[in-house]
Design an enzyme around this catalytic site. Sequence first.
Site, PDB file in Angstrom:
ATOM      1  N   CYS A   1       0.007  -5.799  -4.476  1.00 51.42           N
ATOM      2  CA  CYS A   1      -0.581  -4.672  -3.900  1.00 51.42           C
ATOM      3  C   CYS A   1       0.624  -3.784  -3.290  1.00 51.42           C
ATOM      4  O   CYS A   1       1.308  -4.381  -2.590  1.00 51.42           O
ATOM      5  CB  CYS A   1      -1.611  -4.830  -2.572  1.00 51.42           C
ATOM      6  SG  CYS A   1      -1.852  -3.505  -1.551  1.00 51.42           S
TER       7      CYS A   1
ATOM      8  N   CYS B   1       0.461  -2.562   0.337  1.00 52.58           N
ATOM      9  CA  CYS B   1       0.503  -3.689   1.190  1.00 52.58           C
ATOM     10  C   CYS B   1       2.098  -3.870   1.297  1.00 52.58           C
ATOM     11  O   CYS B   1       2.473  -4.283   2.669  1.00 52.58           O
ATOM     12  CB  CYS B   1       0.095  -5.109   0.702  1.00 52.58           C
ATOM     13  SG  CYS B   1      -1.800  -4.917   0.294  1.00 52.58           S
TER      14      CYS B   1
END
Length: 168
Positions: A83, A86
């Site tokens: 991600c 993230c």
Amino acid sequence: SSKDPLSRPAQFLFSSQSSGLPVCTARKLRAPRAANAAFHCRRRESGRWMMAVTELNTMEDFNNFVSTSNGRLVVVNVGTTLCGPCKLIAPKYEKLSETYQDAVFLKVVGDKNVEMVKLCRQLDIRAVPTFVLYKHGEQVHKFSGADSSMLECSILEHLDAEPQANPS
């Protein structure tokens, strides 16, 4: 062999300080540590090692942290290994963990193992990163997105104490 002492495995020894927060000291070892939860520690200006963000490996770790937080705010960052957002919010999350030391900061990598996938289903995670805040074992707030200002506002809204200033 890297010259950076944080790049080698370490053994962590925990003790409590007057605020009830865990304090760890690190001793560098060649052998990997054998703990269920991986502790990410940062060196403070005073030379002490403080637990900043705890990466969870099992649902038992998660349940223990949430249920035994003694009324402290528990902030859970749920993400995945690939991600991009993230990865972008991770340094800001670490910085918040150092600023708001009265809260417990946890990290869940949703695709790390089968237990973490089950935990993401249990938490009803639909997008990553998702931040879930707990107080007294109950979920008090949840939102998705890599918005550090929203995260800090959520922490301040649910945190009882003022942030501690970092020594500079």
